[in-house]
Design a protein around this motif. Structure first.
Motif, PDB file in Angstrom:
ATOM      1  N   GLY A  59       0.782  -1.387  -0.045  1.00  0.00           N
ATOM      2  CA  GLY A  59       0.105  -0.056   0.009  1.00  0.00           C
ATOM      3  C   GLY A  59       0.780   1.195   0.170  1.00  0.00           C
ATOM      4  N   ILE A  60       1.981   1.148   0.830  1.00  0.00           N
ATOM      5  CA  ILE A  60       2.930   2.444   0.725  1.00  0.00           C
ATOM      6  C   ILE A  60       3.588   2.407  -0.687  1.00  0.00           C
ATOM      7  N   ILE A  61       3.924   1.441  -1.183  1.00  0.00           N
ATOM      8  CA  ILE A  61       4.513   1.801  -2.520  1.00  0.00           C
ATOM      9  C   ILE A  61       3.457   2.440  -3.630  1.00  0.00           C
ATOM     10  N   ARG A  62       2.318   1.789  -3.420  1.00  0.00           N
ATOM     11  CA  ARG A  62       1.307   1.973  -4.534  1.00  0.00           C
ATOM     12  C   ARG A  62       0.801   3.471  -4.311  1.00  0.00           C
ATOM     13  N   ALA A  63       0.777   4.038  -2.944  1.00  0.00           N
ATOM     14  CA  ALA A  63       0.392   5.518  -2.390  1.00  0.00           C
ATOM     15  C   ALA A  63       1.760   6.237  -3.169  1.00  0.00           C
ATOM     16  N   GLN A  64       2.882   5.896  -3.022  1.00  0.00           N
ATOM     17  CA  GLN A  64       3.848   6.712  -3.668  1.00  0.00           C
ATOM     18  C   GLN A  64       3.792   6.939  -5.119  1.00  0.00           C
ATOM     19  N   VAL A  65       3.509   5.632  -5.598  1.00  0.00           N
ATOM     20  CA  VAL A  65       3.380   5.659  -7.069  1.00  0.00           C
ATOM     21  C   VAL A  65       2.242   6.420  -7.524  1.00  0.00           C
ATOM     22  N   ARG A  66       1.237   6.749  -6.829  1.00  0.00           N
ATOM     23  CA  ARG A  66      -0.165   7.386  -7.186  1.00  0.00           C
ATOM     24  C   ARG A  66       0.344   8.868  -6.930  1.00  0.00           C
ATOM     25  N   GLY A  67       0.961   9.025  -6.015  1.00  0.00           N
ATOM     26  CA  GLY A  67       1.386  10.482  -5.706  1.00  0.00           C
ATOM     27  C   GLY A  67       2.389  11.283  -6.676  1.00  0.00           C
ATOM     28  N   ASN A  68       3.088  10.152  -7.214  1.00  0.00           N
ATOM     29  CA  ASN A  68       4.233  10.730  -8.221  1.00  0.00           C
ATOM     30  C   ASN A  68       3.551  10.904  -9.713  1.00  0.00           C
ATOM     31  N   HIS A  69       2.613  10.130  -9.841  1.00  0.00           N
ATOM     32  CA  HIS A  69       1.847  10.443 -11.216  1.00  0.00           C
ATOM     33  C   HIS A  69       0.593  11.290 -11.113  1.00  0.00           C
ATOM     34  N   LYS A  70      -0.070  11.202 -10.161  1.00  0.00           N
ATOM     35  CA  LYS A  70      -1.457  12.011 -10.082  1.00  0.00           C
ATOM     36  C   LYS A  70      -1.115  13.398  -9.290  1.00  0.00           C
ATOM     37  N   GLY A  71       0.129  13.702  -8.332  1.00  0.00           N
ATOM     38  CA  GLY A  71       0.206  14.890  -7.717  1.00  0.00           C
ATOM     39  C   GLY A  71      -0.565  14.691  -6.497  1.00  0.00           C
ATOM     40  N   ILE A  72      -1.333  14.083  -6.115  1.00  0.00           N
ATOM     41  CA  ILE A  72      -2.061  14.007  -4.846  1.00  0.00           C
ATOM     42  C   ILE A  72      -2.458  12.537  -4.456  1.00  0.00           C
ATOM     43  N   CYS A  73      -2.340  12.213  -3.210  1.00  0.00           N
ATOM     44  CA  CYS A  73      -2.752  11.055  -2.653  1.00  0.00           C
ATOM     45  C   CYS A  73      -3.005  11.068  -1.225  1.00  0.00           C
ATOM     46  N   TYR A  74      -4.166  10.414  -0.931  1.00  0.00           N
ATOM     47  CA  TYR A  74      -4.448  10.070   0.634  1.00  0.00           C
ATOM     48  C   TYR A  74      -3.922   8.554   0.790  1.00  0.00           C
ATOM     49  N   ALA A  75      -2.512   8.557   1.338  1.00  0.00           N
ATOM     50  CA  ALA A  75      -1.972   7.249   1.481  1.00  0.00           C
ATOM     51  C   ALA A  75      -2.806   6.448   2.419  1.00  0.00           C
ATOM     52  N   PRO A  76      -3.817   6.695   3.481  1.00  0.00           N
ATOM     53  CA  PRO A  76      -4.456   5.597   4.244  1.00  0.00           C
ATOM     54  C   PRO A  76      -5.342   5.057   3.285  1.00  0.00           C
ATOM     55  N   GLY A  77      -5.999   5.686   2.452  1.00  0.00           N
ATOM     56  CA  GLY A  77      -6.803   5.349   1.746  1.00  0.00           C
ATOM     57  C   GLY A  77      -6.337   4.184   0.815  1.00  0.00           C
ATOM     58  N   VAL A  78      -5.198   4.295   0.243  1.00  0.00           N
ATOM     59  CA  VAL A  78      -4.666   3.392  -0.508  1.00  0.00           C
ATOM     60  C   VAL A  78      -4.211   2.277   0.223  1.00  0.00           C
ATOM     61  N   VAL A  79      -3.704   2.342   1.381  1.00  0.00           N
ATOM     62  CA  VAL A  79      -3.627   1.297   2.265  1.00  0.00           C
ATOM     63  C   VAL A  79      -4.649   0.531   2.513  1.00  0.00           C
ATOM     64  N   LEU A  80      -5.826   1.199   2.773  1.00  0.00           N
ATOM     65  CA  LEU A  80      -7.119   0.392   2.895  1.00  0.00           C
ATOM     66  C   LEU A  80      -7.524  -0.449   1.647  1.00  0.00           C
ATOM     67  N   HIS A  81      -7.029  -0.032   0.731  1.00  0.00           N
ATOM     68  CA  HIS A  81      -7.198  -0.708  -0.530  1.00  0.00           C
ATOM     69  C   HIS A  81      -6.628  -2.078  -0.303  1.00  0.00           C
ATOM     70  N   ALA A  82      -5.192  -1.677  -0.133  1.00  0.00           N
ATOM     71  CA  ALA A  82      -4.183  -3.000   0.072  1.00  0.00           C
ATOM     72  C   ALA A  82      -4.777  -4.181   1.373  1.00  0.00           C
ATOM     73  N   TYR A  83      -5.367  -3.442   2.400  1.00  0.00           N
ATOM     74  CA  TYR A  83      -5.859  -4.370   3.356  1.00  0.00           C
ATOM     75  C   TYR A  83      -7.247  -5.267   2.787  1.00  0.00           C
ATOM     76  N   SER A  84      -7.839  -4.391   1.637  1.00  0.00           N
ATOM     77  CA  SER A  84      -9.180  -5.034   1.190  1.00  0.00           C
ATOM     78  C   SER A  84      -8.690  -6.088   0.175  1.00  0.00           C
ATOM     79  N   ARG A  85      -7.607  -6.110  -0.582  1.00  0.00           N
ATOM     80  CA  ARG A  85      -7.071  -7.169  -1.221  1.00  0.00           C
ATOM     81  C   ARG A  85      -6.677  -8.264  -0.311  1.00  0.00           C
ATOM     82  N   TRP A  86      -6.315  -8.218   0.546  1.00  0.00           N
ATOM     83  CA  TRP A  86      -5.854  -9.442   1.558  1.00  0.00           C
ATOM     84  C   TRP A  86      -7.297  -9.744   2.096  1.00  0.00           C
ATOM     85  N   ALA A  87      -8.074  -9.139   2.630  1.00  0.00           N
ATOM     86  CA  ALA A  87      -9.512  -9.653   2.862  1.00  0.00           C
ATOM     87  C   ALA A  87     -10.134 -10.448   1.951  1.00  0.00           C
TER      88      ALA A  87
END
Length: 367
Positions: A59-87
């Motif tokens: 999730g941290i890596i994907r949040a960083q990727v999003r921030g680099n490409h989109k210019g904005i990112c709410y990292a906890p939301g991306v980490v929540l998406h990661a936990y959802s994949r685990w679930a």
């Protein structure tokens, strides 16, 4: 050329410490769950804290990727998406997870981590995390439980790699599933200690562990100015007293039981700190985990102690006989290397700069 070699050496050193933290966390999780009585041969199974920590890193890596490409990112939301994949891989509320996320892509769950078979196997219980994710349709602000269980802390330790600025997000990541204030504070404080274990320079042999932990405790001291990562007077006093106990009365089982009496985040923090400071020598890693495993909740205490010690000593200090048997060793090592690489030099580039790895976005989609 000299500057290039210096950067390469620094990168390898940072990778060693992050790899040590991740593999130390996993070994502690496994040794603690077995109460120190590991099978003599065969694969060592990962625990649920290790599984969740893997998805935290992704999730941290994907949040960083999003921030680099989109210019904005709410990292906890991306980490929540990661936990959802685990679930989803665990078979938890699969329809809710599909409804929430699958409309964004035809191949959800995406990313390489979702294709690791062992991450779809049940390896223990994370009740507060499961309960919160089961209520994901209620929204991020409503889904959390009131739990102070240790999984918010143990899964959150990798946030330490992002630096003190990134650690300010640790509370929000913990609060996705665990609402208890003491548990959330312990999660942040553990990440700060792990950060100093990753970054504090080595001193004389056998003392670097204590130096790093002492630096982390000092950084958490209450301050008058607003903002920053600080503990309350009471919390800071407990951290300092625990550290001093480890110096004056190291490896005392009764002390460990008093400091870490239950499977909560505050117990995991104090127990892990006591164990790490009790066994500062580089060669004492196996003994530290064996001792930590004897705590009332050895799984969480050994997980924290293993992460702190691995972060200071680096991956080379971990016992090869155990690392080579761990079923997620390659996964953890790959995630650790990729996390450092993403933070150092985004392989997928950015909104304005062409990346040098054409497959990075496929491995770590930025959402």
């Amino acid at each position: 050329m000299s500057d290039t070699k210096d950067h390469q050496r620094e990168l390898v050193s940072r990778q060693s410490r992050v790899r040590g933290m991740m593999l130390g966390l996993a070994l502690g999780d496994t040794v603690g769950a077995a109460r120190g009585a590991l099978p003599a041969s065969g694969p060592l199974r990962a625990g649920v804290s290790t599984q969740l920590a893997c998805f935290t890193v992704e999730g941290i890596i994907r949040a960083q990727v999003r921030g680099n490409h989109k210019g904005i990112c709410y990292a906890p939301g991306v980490v929540l998406h990661a936990y959802s994949r685990w679930a989803f891989l665990q078979g938890i509320e699969t329809e809710k997870m599909r409804d929430r996320w699958a409309s964004h892509t035809a191949s959800w769950p995406d990313g390489w981590l979702a294709r690791v078979p062992a991450l779809g196997e049940r390896r223990g219980s994370a009740p507060a995390t499961v309960a919160a994710l089961s209520r994901i349709d209620a929204g991020e602000e409503q889904m959390a439980t009131t739990s102070r269980g240790h999984h918010a802390l143990t899964r959150g330790l990798p946030i330490a790699v992002t630096g003190l600025g990134g650690i300010t997000q640790a509370d929000a990541v913990a609060a996705l599933t665990h609402g208890d204030p003491a548990g959330r504070s312990a999660t942040v404080h553990a990440a700060v200690l792990a950060h100093y274990c990753l970054t504090d320079s080595d001193s004389e042999p056998g003392r670097s562990v204590r130096d790093a932990l002492q630096a982390g405790i000092t950084a958490l001291a209450p301050r008058d100015e607003r903002g920053g990562l600080v503990a309350t007077d009471e919390e800071h006093g407990r951290l300092g007293a625990t550290f001093q106990l480890a110096v004056d009365e190291p490896a005392d089982p009764s002390r460990l039981a008093q400091l870490a009496p239950d499977p909560t985040a505050p117990s995991a923090l104090l127990g892990g700190l006591y164990v790490a400071a009790s066994f500062p020598d580089r060669t004492a890693f196996p003994a530290a985990l064996d001792f930590a495993a004897k705590a009332p909740d050895g799984e969480s205490v050994a997980c924290v102690a293993g992460a702190l010690l691995g972060a200071v000593h680096g991956v080379e200090a971990l016992p090869v006989a155990l690392v080579s048997r761990h079923e997620l060793a390659w996964v953890l090592d790959t995630l650790a290397r990729d996390l450092v690489l993403e933070l150092d030099d985004s392989p997928s580039g950015s909104e304005y700069i062409q990346g040098w790895d054409a497959h990075w976005w496929e491995r770590y989609p930025g959402w």
